[in-house]
Motif scaffolding. Structure first.
Motif, PDB file in Angstrom:
ATOM      1  N   TYR A 147      34.524  49.426  49.035  1.00  0.00           N
ATOM      2  CA  TYR A 147      35.680  50.232  49.425  1.00  0.00           C
ATOM      3  C   TYR A 147      36.173  50.033  50.857  1.00  0.00           C
ATOM      4  CZ  TYR A 147      34.988  52.481  44.983  1.00  0.00           C
ATOM      5  OH  TYR A 147      34.867  52.711  43.638  1.00  0.00           O
ATOM      6  N   HIS A 148      35.476  49.242  51.644  1.00  0.00           N
ATOM      7  CA  HIS A 148      35.881  49.019  53.032  1.00  0.00           C
ATOM      8  C   HIS A 148      36.037  47.522  53.280  1.00  0.00           C
ATOM      9  CE1 HIS A 148      35.187  53.248  53.888  1.00  0.00           C
ATOM     10  NE2 HIS A 148      34.051  53.135  53.239  1.00  0.00           N
ATOM     11  N   GLY A 149      36.422  47.141  54.469  1.00  0.00           N
ATOM     12  CA  GLY A 149      36.607  45.737  54.811  1.00  0.00           C
ATOM     13  C   GLY A 149      38.083  45.383  54.851  1.00  0.00           C
ATOM     14  N   VAL A 150      38.369  44.106  55.065  1.00  0.00           N
ATOM     15  CA  VAL A 150      39.752  43.671  55.222  1.00  0.00           C
ATOM     16  C   VAL A 150      40.446  43.383  53.890  1.00  0.00           C
ATOM     17  CG1 VAL A 150      39.375  42.763  57.539  1.00  0.00           C
ATOM     18  CG2 VAL A 150      39.090  41.238  55.571  1.00  0.00           C
ATOM     19  N   LEU A 151      39.703  43.156  52.845  1.00  0.00           N
ATOM     20  CA  LEU A 151      40.312  42.859  51.546  1.00  0.00           C
ATOM     21  C   LEU A 151      40.674  44.140  50.810  1.00  0.00           C
ATOM     22  CD1 LEU A 151      37.958  40.010  50.297  1.00  0.00           C
ATOM     23  CD2 LEU A 151      40.236  39.793  51.304  1.00  0.00           C
ATOM     24  N   PRO A 152      41.809  44.149  50.112  1.00  0.00           N
ATOM     25  CA  PRO A 152      42.171  45.337  49.332  1.00  0.00           C
ATOM     26  C   PRO A 152      41.152  45.581  48.211  1.00  0.00           C
ATOM     27  CG  PRO A 152      44.006  43.759  49.428  1.00  0.00           C
ATOM     28  CD  PRO A 152      42.813  43.090  50.027  1.00  0.00           C
ATOM     29  N   HIS A 153      40.880  46.826  47.969  1.00  0.00           N
ATOM     30  CA  HIS A 153      39.909  47.178  46.931  1.00  0.00           C
ATOM     31  C   HIS A 153      40.329  46.633  45.572  1.00  0.00           C
ATOM     32  CE1 HIS A 153      37.052  49.269  44.498  1.00  0.00           C
ATOM     33  NE2 HIS A 153      38.035  49.831  43.827  1.00  0.00           N
ATOM     34  N   LYS A 154      41.606  46.719  45.247  1.00  0.00           N
ATOM     35  CA  LYS A 154      42.099  46.230  43.959  1.00  0.00           C
ATOM     36  C   LYS A 154      41.735  44.759  43.763  1.00  0.00           C
ATOM     37  CE  LYS A 154      46.534  45.040  41.975  1.00  0.00           C
ATOM     38  NZ  LYS A 154      47.954  45.053  42.249  1.00  0.00           N
ATOM     39  N   LEU A 155      41.862  43.967  44.811  1.00  0.00           N
ATOM     40  CA  LEU A 155      41.520  42.553  44.749  1.00  0.00           C
ATOM     41  C   LEU A 155      40.025  42.363  44.494  1.00  0.00           C
ATOM     42  CD1 LEU A 155      42.566  39.643  45.149  1.00  0.00           C
ATOM     43  CD2 LEU A 155      42.037  39.922  47.570  1.00  0.00           C
ATOM     44  N   LYS A 156      39.195  43.132  45.193  1.00  0.00           N
ATOM     45  CA  LYS A 156      37.750  43.057  44.978  1.00  0.00           C
ATOM     46  C   LYS A 156      37.403  43.457  43.550  1.00  0.00           C
ATOM     47  CE  LYS A 156      36.595  44.307  49.720  1.00  0.00           C
ATOM     48  NZ  LYS A 156      35.899  45.312  50.551  1.00  0.00           N
ATOM     49  N   GLU A 157      38.077  44.476  43.048  1.00  0.00           N
ATOM     50  CA  GLU A 157      37.809  44.965  41.692  1.00  0.00           C
ATOM     51  C   GLU A 157      38.144  43.890  40.653  1.00  0.00           C
ATOM     52  OE1 GLU A 157      36.817  48.221  38.902  1.00  0.00           O
ATOM     53  OE2 GLU A 157      36.155  47.458  40.835  1.00  0.00           O
ATOM     54  N   MET A 158      39.246  43.184  40.839  1.00  0.00           N
ATOM     55  CA  MET A 158      39.599  42.120  39.895  1.00  0.00           C
ATOM     56  C   MET A 158      38.545  41.012  39.921  1.00  0.00           C
ATOM     57  SD  MET A 158      43.765  41.829  40.008  1.00  0.00           S
ATOM     58  CE  MET A 158      43.907  41.497  41.748  1.00  0.00           C
ATOM     59  N   CYS A 159      38.098  40.635  41.115  1.00  0.00           N
ATOM     60  CA  CYS A 159      37.048  39.607  41.222  1.00  0.00           C
ATOM     61  C   CYS A 159      35.742  40.104  40.606  1.00  0.00           C
ATOM     62  CB  CYS A 159      36.837  39.217  42.681  1.00  0.00           C
ATOM     63  SG  CYS A 159      38.218  38.308  43.395  1.00  0.00           S
ATOM     64  N   ARG A 160      35.422  41.369  40.827  1.00  0.00           N
ATOM     65  CA  ARG A 160      34.196  41.940  40.268  1.00  0.00           C
ATOM     66  C   ARG A 160      34.212  41.843  38.740  1.00  0.00           C
ATOM     67  NH1 ARG A 160      32.597  46.076  37.654  1.00  0.00           N
ATOM     68  NH2 ARG A 160      34.550  47.200  37.717  1.00  0.00           N
ATOM     69  N   ILE A 161      35.318  42.227  38.139  1.00  0.00           N
ATOM     70  CA  ILE A 161      35.413  42.201  36.678  1.00  0.00           C
ATOM     71  C   ILE A 161      35.372  40.759  36.173  1.00  0.00           C
ATOM     72  CG2 ILE A 161      36.918  42.722  34.715  1.00  0.00           C
ATOM     73  CD1 ILE A 161      37.846  45.220  36.401  1.00  0.00           C
ATOM     74  N   LYS A 162      36.091  39.856  36.830  1.00  0.00           N
ATOM     75  CA  LYS A 162      36.116  38.447  36.403  1.00  0.00           C
ATOM     76  C   LYS A 162      34.712  37.855  36.432  1.00  0.00           C
ATOM     77  CE  LYS A 162      38.773  34.318  36.581  1.00  0.00           C
ATOM     78  NZ  LYS A 162      38.584  34.052  35.194  1.00  0.00           N
ATOM     79  N   ILE A 163      33.968  38.077  37.494  1.00  0.00           N
ATOM     80  CA  ILE A 163      32.612  37.542  37.603  1.00  0.00           C
ATOM     81  C   ILE A 163      31.699  38.193  36.569  1.00  0.00           C
ATOM     82  CG2 ILE A 163      30.563  37.509  39.098  1.00  0.00           C
ATOM     83  CD1 ILE A 163      32.514  36.947  41.432  1.00  0.00           C
ATOM     84  N   SER A 164      31.864  39.489  36.342  1.00  0.00           N
ATOM     85  CA  SER A 164      30.990  40.171  35.384  1.00  0.00           C
ATOM     86  C   SER A 164      31.194  39.662  33.967  1.00  0.00           C
ATOM     87  CB  SER A 164      31.206  41.688  35.434  1.00  0.00           C
ATOM     88  OG  SER A 164      32.471  42.032  34.915  1.00  0.00           O
ATOM     89  N   VAL A 165      32.406  39.292  33.624  1.00  0.00           N
ATOM     90  CA  VAL A 165      32.664  38.735  32.299  1.00  0.00           C
ATOM     91  C   VAL A 165      32.027  37.344  32.196  1.00  0.00           C
ATOM     92  CG1 VAL A 165      34.472  37.896  30.734  1.00  0.00           C
ATOM     93  CG2 VAL A 165      34.736  40.111  31.869  1.00  0.00           C
ATOM     94  N   ALA A 166      32.067  36.587  33.290  1.00  0.00           N
ATOM     95  CA  ALA A 166      31.483  35.240  33.274  1.00  0.00           C
ATOM     96  C   ALA A 166      29.988  35.274  32.960  1.00  0.00           C
ATOM     97  CB  ALA A 166      31.740  34.539  34.603  1.00  0.00           C
ATOM     98  N   HIS A 167      29.278  36.311  33.420  1.00  0.00           N
ATOM     99  CA  HIS A 167      27.851  36.389  33.077  1.00  0.00           C
ATOM    100  C   HIS A 167      27.561  37.440  32.007  1.00  0.00           C
ATOM    101  CE1 HIS A 167      27.824  38.858  36.900  1.00  0.00           C
ATOM    102  NE2 HIS A 167      27.336  39.720  36.049  1.00  0.00           N
ATOM    103  N   GLN A 168      28.593  37.846  31.303  1.00  0.00           N
ATOM    104  CA  GLN A 168      28.503  38.713  30.127  1.00  0.00           C
ATOM    105  C   GLN A 168      27.730  40.008  30.383  1.00  0.00           C
ATOM    106  OE1 GLN A 168      27.181  36.486  26.718  1.00  0.00           O
ATOM    107  NE2 GLN A 168      28.924  35.125  26.796  1.00  0.00           N
TER     108      GLN A 168
END
Length: 175
Positions: free
Chosen positions: A55-76
């Motif tokens: 929730y903190h840092g320079v990157l928008p949370h929405k962007l982190k959330e999209m990356c989080r979901i994409k990576i989680s799908v990659a490792h099922q």
């Protein structure tokens, strides 16, 4: 059924109750995982760290959330691929966008910055590095594998909730 038990009400401190309630409000991390992790001082420290990273840092949370979901799908990871941050939803993340994660380059739903980050998340799974996004992707990958081992939500259950998840998953070798 999770492999570990959740923290009992009688074991909770004011701080662990606050962390669990925060998870209920934000949607990520899921309160079930926070209820598992807050049984120990190290788990509490991880939840605090994860919240800061997410929730903190320079990157928008929405962007982190999209990356989080994409990576989680990659490792099922059924858990991580179905958990949704209410904060990211408030920032405009929709299920249509999540469904487009698997063909982000051709999607009109993402900005160029978001497409670049999603491309980076793809490369990260192949070994690329960066500073904040790299750290975040590493955490998502490692935490997702850990949470998957807890069996809070199976990949099959996640695919029942959203059949399009299988489109973005990396095939898993038979064990």
């Amino acid at each position: 059924m999770p492999r570990l038990r959740y923290i009992e009400e009688s074991e909770q401190t004011a701080h662990t109750r606050e962390l669990i309630e925060s998870a209920r409000r934000t949607g990520a991390p899921d309160p079930r995982v926070v209820s598992l992790m807050t049984r120990s001082p190290l788990g509490i420290a991880w939840v605090e760290y994860w919240n800061k990273l997410l929730y903190h840092g320079v990157l928008p949370h929405k962007l982190k959330e999209m990356c989080r979901i994409k990576i989680s799908v990659a490792h099922q990871c059924g858990y991580c691929s179905t958990v949704r941050s209410t904060v990211a939803k408030a920032e405009g993340l929709t299920e249509d966008m999540i469904n487009d994660l698997f063909d982000h380059a051709g999607s009109k739903r993402f900005s160029e910055r978001e497409k670049a980050a999603l491309h980076y998340a793809d490369l990260f799974k192949q070994g690329e590095r960066s500073i904040e996004l790299g750290l975040f992707c590493a955490e998502v990958d490692g935490v997702g594998k850990f949470v998957k081992s807890l069996n809070v939500l199976s990949w099959e259950e996640a695919c029942e909730l959203n059949p399009k998840l299988n489109a973005g998953a990396t095939p898993v070798a038979a064990e």
